[in-house]
Design a protein around this motif. Structure first.
Motif, mmCIF file in Angstrom:
data_model
loop_
_atom_site.group_PDB
_atom_site.id
_atom_site.type_symbol
_atom_site.label_atom_id
_atom_site.label_comp_id
_atom_site.label_asym_id
_atom_site.label_seq_id
_atom_site.Cartn_x
_atom_site.Cartn_y
_atom_site.Cartn_z
ATOM 1 N N THR A 138 0.837 -1.205 0.000
ATOM 2 C CA THR A 138 0.000 0.000 0.000
ATOM 3 C C THR A 138 0.867 1.249 0.000
ATOM 4 O O THR A 138 0.561 2.233 -0.684
ATOM 5 N N SER A 141 1.931 1.671 -3.411
ATOM 6 C CA SER A 141 0.840 2.138 -4.260
ATOM 7 C C SER A 141 0.560 3.620 -4.053
ATOM 8 O O SER A 141 0.275 4.348 -5.010
ATOM 9 N N SER A 255 -4.716 0.619 -7.116
ATOM 10 C CA SER A 255 -3.904 -0.430 -6.493
ATOM 11 C C SER A 255 -4.056 -0.415 -4.980
ATOM 12 O O SER A 255 -4.031 -1.471 -4.330
ATOM 13 N N ARG A 259 -4.533 -3.800 -2.289
ATOM 14 C CA ARG A 259 -3.268 -4.298 -1.715
ATOM 15 C C ARG A 259 -3.479 -5.076 -0.417
ATOM 16 O O ARG A 259 -3.084 -6.239 -0.307
ATOM 17 N N GLY A 310 -2.409 -4.606 -7.343
ATOM 18 C CA GLY A 310 -2.649 -4.680 -5.913
ATOM 19 C C GLY A 310 -2.836 -6.098 -5.416
ATOM 20 O O GLY A 310 -2.458 -6.427 -4.281
#
Length: 389
Positions: A138, A141, A255, A259, A310
């Protein structure tokens, strides 16, 4: 996930990757500004991957010797140093100096990336490796969401040099978060390597690790082609750098949605089914991009690609590394992420040669094929396991 050491580690990854990815959408437009051909654009985009590929084993070995945090700090410093060379290249109007900066960013990735990944797995609570990788993903992302857009807008409105200064600042912030993470764990959870039985690096030769690495290679091969030549294509059409920045940010934003969910599902169902769904979404997204290359329709491709990434990235990391012994996980992470660099090296070079002869649009037809090869590879692993069972 309330532990400070893990969150400091996650935030260090966020700022390092933010500084790293902020430059990515600027590579091909800057190279074109300096008069580079499509093939030269591909070479410049690949320089960082070449150096990362060569030096990652060294970063992994140092990490396995109990120097993971020191190695990450060195990587962050090299990231800042790369920014200085980017600024110098812009002032001197030199593509060669810019390539030196890309090489230094490759060195930074070689030291930071494997140790960051292996340390996250090592510090993960029992039974929550996928979730921990999901949170780390994350952070990546969010950096993907902010970095390209910030880099594109800053370069367009304040100049390339301002974006490169920001790269330096972000890399140094990442350094201080690693330093804080090390301060949290050095007296608490640090495990002396000599207390563990010696294990051979031959344990890296297992089906899960091999198939995960091969799937990563094909996935990144396609991704690097898109990331290198879509902004170049937009540049030739007369769009500003912010147009691809928005594409990359849409991808990063979507994403984020998958995730942590993907990591938790990998903990429950195993990493292979989750990765298969993610790669299927990625293949579909590139198919849409072939049909709709121009914004705003192209942003639908970005959204689906982000969701696919993700799911796929933490699942593949878990498949490759979660079962490895701790004291070979650093080298395991370095070898696994070398397949990332190999893909990022192969994509711009091979597809750059294609773009040189057939034009930029010809590149995008091959992206869904490459991602489907990644999907097919994991399907073979799944069938092999079922047959063995």
């Amino acid at each position: 996930m309330e532990r400070k050491d893990l969150w400091f580690l996650h935030f260090s990854a966020f700022f390092f990757f933010l500084g790293y990815v902020l430059v990515a959408p600027l590579i091909s437009p800057l190279a074109i500004t300096f008069g580079a051909s499509p093939f030269i654009v591909g070479i410049v985009a690949s320089v960082s991957s070449i150096f990362a590929l060569i030096l990652k084993p060294l970063g992994g070995i140092l990490g396995d010797k109990g120097k993971s945090f020191e190695v990450m700090m060195v990587g962050a410093i090299f990231g800042a140093l790369a920014g200085f060379f980017y600024i110098l290249s812009f002032v001197m109007k030199s593509l060669v100096i810019f390539a030196v900066g890309r090489a230094l960013h490759g060195v930074a990735a070689a030291f930071f990336f494997p140790s960051s990944l292996s340390t996250a797995i090592t510090l993960a609570p029992k039974g929550r490796v996928g979730e921990t990788l999901g949170w780390r993903g994350t952070m990546f992302s969010v950096s993907q969401l902010l970095g390209p857009a910030v880099g594109g807008f800053v370069a367009e409105y304040l100049g390339f040099h301002s974006a490169f200064i920001l790269t330096i600042i972000l890399s140094l912030i990442g350094f201080f978060f690693v330093l804080n993470a090390y301060g949290e764990i050095k007296d608490k959870t640090h495990v002396k390597e000599e207390e563990e039985r010696k294990r051979s690096y031959k344990e890296l030769v297992n089906l899960s690790f091999i198939f995960a690495a091969v799937s990563l290679f094909f996935m990144v091969f396609a991704y690097s082609g898109m990331y290198t030549f879509l902004p170049a294509y937009y540049k030739l059409l007369g769009f500003g750098t912010s147009v691809f920045g928005v594409y990359a940010s849409v991808m990063g934003g979507f994403s984020i949605l998958t995730r942590v969910f993907g990591g938790r599902e990998a903990d429950k169902r195993g990493p292979v089914p989750v990765a298969l769904v993610g790669l299927l979404l990625s293949s579909i997204s590139y198919g849409i991009l072939v049909i709709y290359l121009l914004p705003p329709e192209a942003y639908l491709s970005a959204a689906i690609l982000g969701m696919g990434f993700g799911l796929t990235v933490p699942a593949l990391q878990m498949l490759a590394l979660a079962t490895l012994p701790k004291n070979i996980r650093g080298v395991g992470s370095s070898i696994y992420t070398m397949f990332f660099d190999l893909g990022y090296l192969s994509g711009p070079l091979a597809l750059g040669y294609l773009a040189e002869s057939e034009g930029y649009k010809s590149v995008f037809f091959f992206l869904p094929i490459l991602t489907f090869l990644s999907l097919l590879n994991l399907m073979i692993l799944r069938l092999w396991r079922r047959k063995k069972a």
